[in-house]
Design an enzyme around this catalytic site. Structure first.
Site, PDB file in Angstrom:
ATOM      1  N   SER A 136       1.335   1.136   1.790  1.00  0.00           N
ATOM      2  CA  SER A 136       2.493   0.527   1.125  1.00  0.00           C
ATOM      3  C   SER A 136       3.293   1.636   0.478  1.00  0.00           C
ATOM      4  O   SER A 136       2.731   2.687   0.097  1.00  0.00           O
ATOM      5  CB  SER A 136       2.033  -0.483   0.070  1.00  0.00           C
ATOM      6  N   TYR A 149      -3.278  -1.695  -7.008  1.00  0.00           N
ATOM      7  CA  TYR A 149      -2.715  -1.734  -5.661  1.00  0.00           C
ATOM      8  C   TYR A 149      -2.142  -0.377  -5.268  1.00  0.00           C
ATOM      9  O   TYR A 149      -2.371   0.106  -4.155  1.00  0.00           O
ATOM     10  CB  TYR A 149      -1.638  -2.810  -5.597  1.00  0.00           C
TER      11      TYR A 149
END
Length: 240
Positions: A136, A149
């Site tokens: 990501s 994350y």
């Protein structure tokens, strides 16, 4: 490998996973699609019964990756492409983030892709296959989902680079795609203000469609001289 014959997709019932599985099937590949929940999303992919294998397994458990590897059809000549879509997280600010949730995020986003790659090494080597992991842009920018994350997705990039160096002599390429905000259930969990803030600094001013991520994965899988790389697909949020 220019023609994909056999593909394994983890996290296949997510938005990107479903789109990728559909594209692979439409291009004639046989696909093993791993899921932990929401099997109905994959059941909607009708007309491919002879080439779609659905495997329910929890890859965050010790036995899950082995169950997936054991389900690879015996008549496959190896695995041409492994795509690790497994992962995700809910947005949590640092002061509310527990150690248990941080660890769970690392298990699903980093440890599970590693364990699946290790379990399928033989089949990947047999086919001269490649691996595409999903990271990501949060791995570069921090992002709105929180430190768990961002840390996990940065680790996926490191895992990709290390595996590419080690497995290159065995004919296995390992690359990474780093999406920005995607039109998905995960992005839907962000507040409207958080999403607007992300898009305000994105060149295209919109979220990325799951099919655009799938297309980038397949393009990267066919780039036969490319390994150890991370391709950012985020509509121009992280410009580098």
């Amino acid at each position: 490998m220019s023609e994909l014959r056999t593909v394994v997709v983890t996290g296949a019932s997510g938005d990107i996973g479903v789109s990728l599985v559909r594209r692979c099937l439409e291009q004639g590949a046989a696909v093993l699609a791993q899921y932990r929940s929401r099997p109905q999303r994959l059941a909607e992919l009708t007309g491919f019964d002879d080439r779609l294998v659905l495997v329910r397994a929890d890859l965050a458990t010790e036995q899950g990756p082995g169950e997936l590897a054991a389900a690879v059809p015996g008549d496959w000549p190896g695995v041409d492409l492994l795509v690790n879509c497994v992962g995700g997280a809910r947005p949590v600010p640092i002061e509310e983030l527990s150690a248990a949730e941080f660890s769970a995020c690392m298990r699903s986003n980093v440890e599970a892709p590693f364990a699946v790659l290790r379990a399928l090494l033989g089949q990947l080597a047999d086919a001269g296959g490649s691996v595409v992991n999903l990271s990501s842009v949060a791995g570069f920018t921090g992002g709105a989902f929180g430190p768990h994350y961002a840390a996990a997705k940065a680790a996926v990039i490191g895992l990709t680079r290390s595996a590419a160096r080690e497995l290159g002599p065995r004919g296995i390429r390992v690359n990474c795609v780093a999406p920005g905000p995607v039109d998905s259930e995960m992005t839907d969990s962000l507040s409207a203000s958080a999403l607007q803030g992300l898009l305000a600094t994105t060149a295209l001013g919109r979220v990325v469609r799951p099919g655009e991520i799938a297309d980038s994965i397949l393009s990267l899988s066919r780039a036969t001289a490319t390994t150890g790389q991370t391709v950012v697909v985020d509509g121009g949020r992280y410009l580098h």
